[in-house]
Design a protein around this motif. Structure first.
Motif, PDB file in Angstrom:
ATOM      1  N   PRO A  49       0.842  -1.193   0.000  1.00 52.85           N
ATOM      2  CA  PRO A  49       0.000   0.000   0.000  1.00 52.85           C
ATOM      3  C   PRO A  49       0.878   1.244   0.000  1.00 52.85           C
ATOM      4  O   PRO A  49       1.991   1.234   0.518  1.00 52.85           O
ATOM      5  N   GLU A  50       0.363   2.283  -0.611  1.00 56.71           N
ATOM      6  CA  GLU A  50       1.110   3.525  -0.673  1.00 56.71           C
ATOM      7  C   GLU A  50       1.207   4.088   0.732  1.00 56.71           C
ATOM      8  O   GLU A  50       0.225   4.163   1.463  1.00 56.71           O
ATOM      9  N   GLN A  51       2.398   4.478   1.115  1.00 52.26           N
ATOM     10  CA  GLN A  51       2.605   4.994   2.461  1.00 52.26           C
ATOM     11  C   GLN A  51       2.196   6.460   2.512  1.00 52.26           C
ATOM     12  O   GLN A  51       2.605   7.253   1.680  1.00 52.26           O
ATOM     13  N   LYS A  52       1.373   6.773   3.469  1.00 49.58           N
ATOM     14  CA  LYS A  52       0.876   8.140   3.625  1.00 49.58           C
ATOM     15  C   LYS A  52       1.818   8.919   4.541  1.00 49.58           C
ATOM     16  O   LYS A  52       2.332   8.365   5.512  1.00 49.58           O
ATOM     17  N   ALA A  86      11.963   5.623   3.489  1.00 51.29           N
ATOM     18  CA  ALA A  86      10.693   4.975   3.805  1.00 51.29           C
ATOM     19  C   ALA A  86      10.450   3.801   2.875  1.00 51.29           C
ATOM     20  O   ALA A  86       9.755   2.867   3.232  1.00 51.29           O
ATOM     21  N   PHE A  87      11.035   3.848   1.694  1.00 47.78           N
ATOM     22  CA  PHE A  87      10.854   2.756   0.738  1.00 47.78           C
ATOM     23  C   PHE A  87      12.085   1.888   0.636  1.00 47.78           C
ATOM     24  O   PHE A  87      12.174   0.990  -0.174  1.00 47.78           O
ATOM     25  N   ARG A  88      13.078   2.173   1.439  1.00 44.32           N
ATOM     26  CA  ARG A  88      14.313   1.379   1.519  1.00 44.32           C
ATOM     27  C   ARG A  88      15.003   1.245   0.165  1.00 44.32           C
ATOM     28  O   ARG A  88      15.462   0.203  -0.209  1.00 44.32           O
TER      29      ARG A  88
END
Length: 110
Positions: A72-75, A103-105
């Motif tokens: 899921p897209e991180q808010k 946040a997306f490593r």
């Protein structure tokens, strides 16, 4: 001046030397040819074996679909949203310059 028989013998000796050189080159080429033929044969046998194994595997396994999980897209967090920052704390300008976000490593760490 060189006599006719001496000239004849010199030319004959040169022809013999050339013949020996060519025989040596031919022997070397024959060895290289044999090695190349053996190499090609091994590649052909390997290809045939892999093709056979893959065909057997695909025939033995029923076709199945693989589910790929979608993240899921991180808010952005409510506190960081107004500051133009991601949850990791990196600004958009910094992310744009490095091309990554922790946040997306991906890419480099903050």
């Amino acid at each position: 001046m060189v006599s006719f028989p001496e000239d004849f013998e010199a030319r004959e000796a040169a022809a013999r030397r050339l013949l020996e050189e060519l025989r040596a080159e031919t022997a070397e080429l024959a060895l290289r040819l044999q090695a190349a033929q053996e190499d090609l044969s091994r590649w052909e046998i390997s290809r045939e074996t892999v093709t056979k194994v893959l065909a057997e595997l695909s025939a033995a396994e029923p076709a199945t679909e693989v589910d790929v999980p979608v993240m899921p897209e991180q808010k952005p967090s409510p506190t960081a949203a107004g500051k133009g920052r991601r949850p990791c704390g990196r600004s958009r300008a910094l992310r744009a310059s490095s091309g990554s976000c922790c946040a997306f490593r991906t890419g480099s760490a903050p």
